[in-house]
Write an enzyme that holds these catalytic residues in place. Structure first.
Site, mmCIF file in Angstrom:
data_model
loop_
_atom_site.group_PDB
_atom_site.id
_atom_site.type_symbol
_atom_site.label_atom_id
_atom_site.label_comp_id
_atom_site.label_asym_id
_atom_site.label_seq_id
_atom_site.Cartn_x
_atom_site.Cartn_y
_atom_site.Cartn_z
ATOM 1 N N GLY A 265 3.284 6.204 8.513
ATOM 2 C CA GLY A 265 4.655 6.456 8.051
ATOM 3 C C GLY A 265 5.587 5.337 8.465
ATOM 4 C CG ASN A 266 6.401 3.705 12.424
ATOM 5 O OD1 ASN A 266 5.861 4.539 13.133
ATOM 6 N ND2 ASN A 266 7.689 3.418 12.533
ATOM 7 C CB SER A 267 3.247 1.515 6.361
ATOM 8 O OG SER A 267 2.066 1.639 7.090
ATOM 9 C CG HIS B 298 -0.331 0.201 2.526
ATOM 10 N ND1 HIS B 298 -0.020 -0.831 3.380
ATOM 11 C CD2 HIS B 298 0.059 1.324 3.173
ATOM 12 C CE1 HIS B 298 0.509 -0.357 4.488
ATOM 13 N NE2 HIS B 298 0.578 0.960 4.381
ATOM 14 C CG ASP C 10 0.041 -4.246 2.813
ATOM 15 O OD1 ASP C 10 0.219 -3.602 1.769
ATOM 16 O OD2 ASP C 10 -0.050 -3.712 3.937
ATOM 17 C CB THR D 73 -11.277 -25.177 0.084
ATOM 18 O OG1 THR D 73 -10.984 -25.116 -1.315
ATOM 19 C CG2 THR D 73 -11.710 -23.801 0.546
ATOM 20 N N GLY E 37 -4.393 -28.430 -3.008
ATOM 21 C CA GLY E 37 -5.583 -29.063 -3.548
ATOM 22 C C GLY E 37 -6.694 -29.270 -2.544
#
Length: 511
Positions: free
Chosen positions: A256-258, A153, A183, A317, A315
């Site tokens: 801003g730390n991201s 992001h 992310d 879910t 293979g």
């Protein structure tokens, strides 16, 4: 029976004793001890004969139990008093960088631009203007050749990305890999030389209570270091991305730390700071970081030339184990990953995994929820065999599964639909194991799914959304893109179709 006059002599003495007992509050501790000992003897003499048996006398003369004292130690040397995180910060902070992402955005010069009514009365259409938007985040250099990890992001939609080091140097950079699901983004600095790095740590060795340092550039004020502890591990349900296996810390993390670093006391990377829980926009002491083990796997994919990070194909879910399911199976608590679907001839099917089984362990690591299993798969890689601890209807069993790379997609199965129909302009594809994993669909699901919908297309106007499964059109079941194109090419006076969206079957009729 004590005579009346004797009782009159006792009362003043009792009052005197009570008054004296209040005095030690104001005297030093050593004097207080002596007074208390003297009073004990005096009171014993006063009430001797008034208090009955020897048990009462013994209880009176027994001193109260002393409260345990805390053991405090005086620092043994000057170095003990000068303990600091400073050496650790000096060794790691140079590898934490600022990431500047610029993007060009087309904006209308007037809020009424393009409106025929206002253009008729107030002039011709005014040209759009180009506006540059900038975002600031943090990143971590993990390879000496300039490989940088940050959040997706931070660089999303960026046309120009620059990386600024702590020593003031600034470089252009390019994107090697970006993955919205996790992310994460991997950048390469366009510059020569050996850059400072932070080595990857072992996520599995992290425990709740470990000290952690967060390094980044909050609010754009400059590089900042905060300290705290690891509050939780394997945290899911955060809602930040499709990934659900975060390290939680109370080290202050702010906007801003991201993309910045969360490091341990050995100076190794615990994780990449990615999100905070906040109602005000500032730190509330609940921050989340992507574990270093997953970051390492993504970086290795980027270095090998991969543009997309993919988990190995199992293979099957999985769903969460609810309290009702746990009670029905006689489990002590709701934990594990419930197998809801198994693809035919896939790795799980070949190993004997069946719908209804519950995976509770992966190579010796406990599995608390499906996200934990997904994390283990992502950090293991393809072409390896793993051991799953499974609870089935027949009891406990261990299943060995040979993980595979997701089968390659056939470009012929991916098409843009044309014509005057409800799906005109949409990009559709046959459901493949790779696409099913990306869209979080059952592994055994087959059919045609919408992957992209341009806003101005007919499909966009009719409300078709990415992720919609096209189930039926005018009574014809849609099994693949060939059948879909054939039905649409025949045309119709009206369209009656069904799509599956979010597990719900939606029917529409258009005339």
């Amino acid at each position: 029976m004590i005579p009346y006059r004797a009782r009159l002599r006792v009362v003043p003495l009792v009052l005197l004793a009570i008054c004296v007992l209040t005095v030690p509050v104001l005297v030093p501790a050593m004097a207080q001890t002596k007074i208390e000992d003297s009073l004990t003897d005096s009171i014993g003499k006063i009430f001797r004969g008034v208090i009955g048996g020897p048990e009462d006398k013994a209880a009176l003369n027994t001193p109260p139990a002393a409260a345990p004292e805390l053991q405090r130690e005086v620092p043994g040397s000057r170095s003990d008093m000068m303990q600091s995180f400073s050496p650790l910060v000096k060794a790691t902070a140079p590898a934490v960088v600022n990431v500047y992402a610029d993007r060009l955005v087309q904006r209308s010069a007037s809020p009424f631009a393009g409106d025929p009514f206002f253009e008729r009365f107030f002039g011709q259409r005014m040209p759009n203007r180009t506006e540059k938007q900038s975002s600031l985040g943090s990143g971590v250099i993990v390879q000496a050749n300039g490989i940088v990890v940050t959040n997706y992001h931070v660089i999303e939609g960026a046309d120009d990305i620059r990386v600024a080091l702590a020593d003031g140097r600034e470089f252009q950079s390019r994107v090697l890999l970006k993955d919205e699901r996790f992310d994460l983004a991997v950048l390469k600095i366009d510059g020569d030389g050996s850059f400072p790095v932070i080595e990857f740590g072992n996520t599995d060795s992290i425990e709740v209570g470990d000290i952690a340092l967060a390094i980044g550039n909050p609010f754009g004020v400059g590089q900042t270091v905060t300290s705290g502890i690891v509050s939780a591990v394997a945290r899911n349900g955060v809602g930040v991305s499709d990934f659900g296996f975060f390290i939680q810390t109370d080290a202050a993390i702010n906007p801003g730390n991201s993309g910045g670093a969360l490091i341990d006391m050995n100076g190794r990377l615990m994780g990449i700071n990615t999100a905070i829980f906040s109602r005000s926009g500032g730190s509330n002491g609940i921050g989340f970081a992507i574990p270093a083990s997953l970051v390492r796997a993504v970086v290795e994919t980027a270095e090998s030339g991969g543009e997309v990070f993919e988990r190995p194909y199992i293979g099957a879910t999985f769903e969460s184990v609810t309290s009702d399911i746990a009670e029905a199976l006689g489990l002590g608590r709701a934990a594990g990953a419930l197998v809801s679907d198994v693809a035919d001839n896939g790795p799980a099917d070949s190993a004997g995994l069946r719908a209804g089984d519950i995976v509770v362990g992966f190579n010796g690591h406990p599995i608390e929820h499906p996200d934990a299993l997904g994390y283990r798969l992502a950090t293991t890689g393809a072409n390896t065999s793993v051991a799953l601890d499974v609870l089935s209807r027949k009891g406990h069993k261990t299943v060995s599964i040979a993980l595979q790379a997701p089968p390659a997609d056939d470009p012929r199965d991916r098409r843009t639909l044309a014509g005057q129909n409800p799906f005109g302009g949409a990009l559709v594809s046959n459901i493949t194991p790779r696409l099913a994993e990306k869209l979080r669909m059952p592994s055994s699901l087959r059919g045609v799914v919408v992957t992209e919908v341009p806003r101005q297309s007919l499909a966009g106007r009719y409300g078709i959304l990415p992720g919609d499964l096209i189930a039926e059109i005018n009574g014809v079941e849609i099994a693949n893109v060939d059948i879909l194109e054939q039905v649409l090419a025949e045309g119709a006076s009206f369209w009656q179709f069904e799509v599956v969206r979010g597990g719900r079957r939606i029917r529409q009729i258009l005339r």
